[in-house]
Motif scaffolding. Structure first.
Motif, mmCIF file in Angstrom:
data_model
loop_
_atom_site.group_PDB
_atom_site.id
_atom_site.type_symbol
_atom_site.label_atom_id
_atom_site.label_comp_id
_atom_site.label_asym_id
_atom_site.label_seq_id
_atom_site.Cartn_x
_atom_site.Cartn_y
_atom_site.Cartn_z
ATOM 1 N N THR A 49 0.833 -1.207 0.000
ATOM 2 C CA THR A 49 0.000 0.000 0.000
ATOM 3 C C THR A 49 0.865 1.253 0.000
ATOM 4 O O THR A 49 0.600 2.200 -0.738
ATOM 5 N N ALA A 50 1.923 1.268 0.816
ATOM 6 C CA ALA A 50 2.818 2.428 0.879
ATOM 7 C C ALA A 50 3.537 2.646 -0.443
ATOM 8 O O ALA A 50 3.857 3.780 -0.796
ATOM 9 N N HIS A 82 9.962 -0.741 -0.647
ATOM 10 C CA HIS A 82 10.280 0.585 -0.107
ATOM 11 C C HIS A 82 11.243 1.338 -1.036
ATOM 12 O O HIS A 82 11.202 2.557 -1.087
#
Length: 85
Positions: A49-50, A82
């Motif tokens: 989601t990030a 990330h």
């Protein structure tokens, strides 16, 4: 900006602000009763989601399979996600 007034009804009240001293210390080495596989699944959902890739319902099988892998593999997958940010 204008001030906002609140009308209280019977039984309504504002909650006090949270006390930081009452927060749980989320040391990942401590078992909080969450199965490691479940924690990896939640962390993978959050990482996807990030990274702007919200999981779809049809992704559940893939996420469950990835969550069954070891913690080090799951950490690597999250690091890759990330890195895309």
């Amino acid at each position: 900006m204008t001030a906002t007034t609140f009308e209280y009804r019977d039984g309504d009240y504002l909650l006090p602000p949270p006390n930081p001293a009452d927060r749980m210390d989320l040391d990942l080495d401590v078992d909080l009763g969450i199965d490691p596989r479940d924690r990896r699944r939640l962390e993978l959902h959050a990482a996807l989601t990030a990274a702007g890739i919200p999981p779809r319902p049809e992704d559940r099988e893939a996420i469950d399979s990835l969550s069954a892998l070891s913690g080090s593999i799951n950490t690597t997958i999250q690091r890759w996600l990330h890195h895309t940010l």
